[in-house]
Design a protein around this motif. Structure first.
Motif, PDB file in Angstrom:
ATOM      1  N   ILE A  52       0.838  -1.203   0.000  1.00 33.35           N
ATOM      2  CA  ILE A  52       0.000   0.000   0.000  1.00 33.35           C
ATOM      3  C   ILE A  52       0.871   1.251   0.000  1.00 33.35           C
ATOM      4  O   ILE A  52       0.577   2.214  -0.709  1.00 33.35           O
ATOM      5  N   SER A  53       1.953   1.246   0.767  1.00 32.95           N
ATOM      6  CA  SER A  53       2.818   2.432   0.788  1.00 32.95           C
ATOM      7  C   SER A  53       3.410   2.689  -0.585  1.00 32.95           C
ATOM      8  O   SER A  53       3.523   3.842  -1.013  1.00 32.95           O
ATOM      9  N   GLU A  54       3.755   1.634  -1.312  1.00 37.17           N
ATOM     10  CA  GLU A  54       4.292   1.798  -2.662  1.00 37.17           C
ATOM     11  C   GLU A  54       3.209   2.232  -3.641  1.00 37.17           C
ATOM     12  O   GLU A  54       3.416   3.144  -4.443  1.00 37.17           O
ATOM     13  N   GLU A  55       2.025   1.587  -3.584  1.00 38.93           N
ATOM     14  CA  GLU A  55       0.914   1.930  -4.480  1.00 38.93           C
ATOM     15  C   GLU A  55       0.490   3.389  -4.327  1.00 38.93           C
ATOM     16  O   GLU A  55       0.179   4.071  -5.300  1.00 38.93           O
ATOM     17  N   GLU A  56       0.458   3.850  -3.101  1.00 39.34           N
ATOM     18  CA  GLU A  56      -0.053   5.190  -2.798  1.00 39.34           C
ATOM     19  C   GLU A  56       1.030   6.262  -2.772  1.00 39.34           C
ATOM     20  O   GLU A  56       0.733   7.436  -2.580  1.00 39.34           O
ATOM     21  N   GLY A  57       2.280   5.867  -2.906  1.00 37.86           N
ATOM     22  CA  GLY A  57       3.376   6.831  -2.836  1.00 37.86           C
ATOM     23  C   GLY A  57       3.520   7.426  -1.448  1.00 37.86           C
ATOM     24  O   GLY A  57       3.839   8.613  -1.300  1.00 37.86           O
ATOM     25  N   ALA A  58       3.306   6.609  -0.427  1.00 40.15           N
ATOM     26  CA  ALA A  58       3.382   7.080   0.957  1.00 40.15           C
ATOM     27  C   ALA A  58       4.828   7.381   1.348  1.00 40.15           C
ATOM     28  O   ALA A  58       5.771   6.764   0.848  1.00 40.15           O
ATOM     29  N   SER A  59       4.971   8.333   2.253  1.00 38.95           N
ATOM     30  CA  SER A  59       6.293   8.733   2.730  1.00 38.95           C
ATOM     31  C   SER A  59       6.751   7.948   3.935  1.00 38.95           C
ATOM     32  O   SER A  59       7.944   7.926   4.244  1.00 38.95           O
ATOM     33  N   GLN A  60       5.804   7.311   4.620  1.00 42.42           N
ATOM     34  CA  GLN A  60       6.145   6.660   5.875  1.00 42.42           C
ATOM     35  C   GLN A  60       5.055   5.663   6.256  1.00 42.42           C
ATOM     36  O   GLN A  60       3.892   5.821   5.875  1.00 42.42           O
ATOM     37  N   ILE A  61       5.442   4.638   7.027  1.00 41.03           N
ATOM     38  CA  ILE A  61       4.504   3.685   7.611  1.00 41.03           C
ATOM     39  C   ILE A  61       4.586   3.842   9.122  1.00 41.03           C
ATOM     40  O   ILE A  61       5.685   3.896   9.678  1.00 41.03           O
ATOM     41  N   ILE A  62       3.427   3.926   9.768  1.00 43.15           N
ATOM     42  CA  ILE A  62       3.375   4.069  11.222  1.00 43.15           C
ATOM     43  C   ILE A  62       2.598   2.888  11.782  1.00 43.15           C
ATOM     44  O   ILE A  62       1.461   2.633  11.365  1.00 43.15           O
ATOM     45  N   VAL A  63       3.219   2.158  12.687  1.00 40.02           N
ATOM     46  CA  VAL A  63       2.588   1.011  13.335  1.00 40.02           C
ATOM     47  C   VAL A  63       2.883   1.078  14.834  1.00 40.02           C
ATOM     48  O   VAL A  63       3.719   1.844  15.282  1.00 40.02           O
ATOM     49  N   SER A  64       2.196   0.235  15.565  1.00 35.82           N
ATOM     50  CA  SER A  64       2.453   0.175  16.995  1.00 35.82           C
ATOM     51  C   SER A  64       3.225  -1.086  17.329  1.00 35.82           C
ATOM     52  O   SER A  64       3.165  -2.080  16.622  1.00 35.82           O
ATOM     53  N   ARG A  65       3.950  -0.985  18.409  1.00 36.85           N
ATOM     54  CA  ARG A  65       4.603  -2.162  18.955  1.00 36.85           C
ATOM     55  C   ARG A  65       3.573  -2.806  19.851  1.00 36.85           C
ATOM     56  O   ARG A  65       3.028  -2.171  20.749  1.00 36.85           O
ATOM     57  N   SER A  66       3.269  -4.026  19.597  1.00 40.38           N
ATOM     58  CA  SER A  66       2.240  -4.709  20.370  1.00 40.38           C
ATOM     59  C   SER A  66       2.853  -5.812  21.200  1.00 40.38           C
ATOM     60  O   SER A  66       3.775  -6.491  20.768  1.00 40.38           O
ATOM     61  N   SER A  67       2.343  -6.006  22.390  1.00 38.43           N
ATOM     62  CA  SER A  67       2.831  -7.083  23.237  1.00 38.43           C
ATOM     63  C   SER A  67       2.111  -8.385  22.930  1.00 38.43           C
ATOM     64  O   SER A  67       2.371  -9.404  23.543  1.00 38.43           O
ATOM     65  N   GLU A  68       1.186  -8.367  21.967  1.00 38.88           N
ATOM     66  CA  GLU A  68       0.463  -9.576  21.594  1.00 38.88           C
ATOM     67  C   GLU A  68       1.448 -10.596  21.019  1.00 38.88           C
ATOM     68  O   GLU A  68       2.314 -10.265  20.252  1.00 38.88           O
ATOM     69  N   GLY A  69       1.284 -11.851  21.389  1.00 34.03           N
ATOM     70  CA  GLY A  69       2.103 -12.901  20.795  1.00 34.03           C
ATOM     71  C   GLY A  69       3.263 -13.345  21.650  1.00 34.03           C
ATOM     72  O   GLY A  69       3.766 -14.436  21.489  1.00 34.03           O
ATOM     73  N   GLY A  70       3.729 -12.507  22.555  1.00 30.63           N
ATOM     74  CA  GLY A  70       4.740 -12.887  23.528  1.00 30.63           C
ATOM     75  C   GLY A  70       6.016 -13.470  22.958  1.00 30.63           C
ATOM     76  O   GLY A  70       6.538 -13.036  21.946  1.00 30.63           O
ATOM     77  N   PHE A  71       6.522 -14.480  23.634  1.00 31.10           N
ATOM     78  CA  PHE A  71       7.813 -15.084  23.349  1.00 31.10           C
ATOM     79  C   PHE A  71       7.881 -15.678  21.944  1.00 31.10           C
ATOM     80  O   PHE A  71       8.891 -15.529  21.247  1.00 31.10           O
ATOM     81  N   THR A  72       6.839 -16.321  21.493  1.00 29.77           N
ATOM     82  CA  THR A  72       6.835 -16.935  20.161  1.00 29.77           C
ATOM     83  C   THR A  72       7.079 -15.898  19.078  1.00 29.77           C
ATOM     84  O   THR A  72       7.866 -16.114  18.162  1.00 29.77           O
ATOM     85  N   LYS A  73       6.429 -14.738  19.189  1.00 32.53           N
ATOM     86  CA  LYS A  73       6.609 -13.676  18.188  1.00 32.53           C
ATOM     87  C   LYS A  73       8.044 -13.170  18.199  1.00 32.53           C
ATOM     88  O   LYS A  73       8.599 -12.826  17.171  1.00 32.53           O
ATOM     89  N   ARG A  74       8.671 -13.104  19.386  1.00 27.37           N
ATOM     90  CA  ARG A  74      10.044 -12.607  19.459  1.00 27.37           C
ATOM     91  C   ARG A  74      11.013 -13.544  18.747  1.00 27.37           C
ATOM     92  O   ARG A  74      11.984 -13.108  18.160  1.00 27.37           O
ATOM     93  N   ILE A  75      10.755 -14.844  18.811  1.00 26.05           N
ATOM     94  CA  ILE A  75      11.653 -15.802  18.172  1.00 26.05           C
ATOM     95  C   ILE A  75      11.436 -15.833  16.664  1.00 26.05           C
ATOM     96  O   ILE A  75      12.380 -15.791  15.886  1.00 26.05           O
ATOM     97  N   PHE A  76      10.190 -15.906  16.228  1.00 29.82           N
ATOM     98  CA  PHE A  76       9.890 -16.122  14.820  1.00 29.82           C
ATOM     99  C   PHE A  76       9.601 -14.849  14.044  1.00 29.82           C
ATOM    100  O   PHE A  76       9.278 -14.892  12.875  1.00 29.82           O
ATOM    101  N   GLY A  77       9.703 -13.704  14.672  1.00 32.80           N
ATOM    102  CA  GLY A  77       9.500 -12.452  13.963  1.00 32.80           C
ATOM    103  C   GLY A  77       8.067 -11.983  14.044  1.00 32.80           C
ATOM    104  O   GLY A  77       7.193 -12.660  14.540  1.00 32.80           O
TER     105      GLY A  77
END
Length: 145
Positions: free
Chosen positions: A102-127
């Motif tokens: 979407i950022s490429e399609e729309e010519g966006a200058s930036q992507i803004i997301v939040s850091r979420s604690s959802e997913g815990g340890f598994t997310k930290r290992i597997f990305g």
């Protein structure tokens, strides 16, 4: 020229923090459009019958409608009520890939997301979507805590 910022929502309070940060940044920029994006995680890799595929397509459309009504429309409404220019988008797929596309399609200058604690340890290992964005996006990525 209007600056476009892609804001990834996650349906949780952390996504609201990303929207608030993006709104403040848009106010500083001036001529800015916020693209509020919610991605329904969906894998196209599934072996199903023709009947199952028809049901799957119908379910995808229902999920898009539900996500738009429950998550995206309220966020866009708050932003437009506050005087911001905002558009809502819901897509299916891999979160990082969709936000980058979407950022490429729309010519966006930036992507803004939040850091979420959802997913815990598994997310930290597997990305996670956030780490994949930071590593692979062609535009700057701001991660709001």
């Amino acid at each position: 020229m209007t600056t476009k910022l892609v804001v990834g929502l996650d349906g949780h309070g952390s996504g609201e923090r990303a929207v608030a940060f993006a709104k403040n940044l848009a106010d500083l920029i001036g001529d800015c459009e916020l693209l509020i994006v919610y991605v329904v995680e969906w894998s196209p890799y599934s072996f199903q019958t023709a009947e199952e595929n028809a049901q799957r397509h119908k379910r995808r459309e229902e999920e898009i409608s539900t996500a738009m009504q429950r998550v995206v429309d309220p966020a866009v409404g708050k932003l437009t009520d506050a005087g911001a220019k905002a558009t809502g988008i819901v897509r299916h797929g891999d979160v990082a890939s969709i936000l980058m596309a979407i950022s490429e399609e729309e010519g966006a200058s930036q992507i803004i997301v939040s850091r979420s604690s959802e997913g815990g340890f598994t997310k930290r290992i597997f990305g996670s979507a956030t780490s994949n964005l930071v590593m692979h996006a062609s535009v700057p990525v701001t991660v709001v805590s």
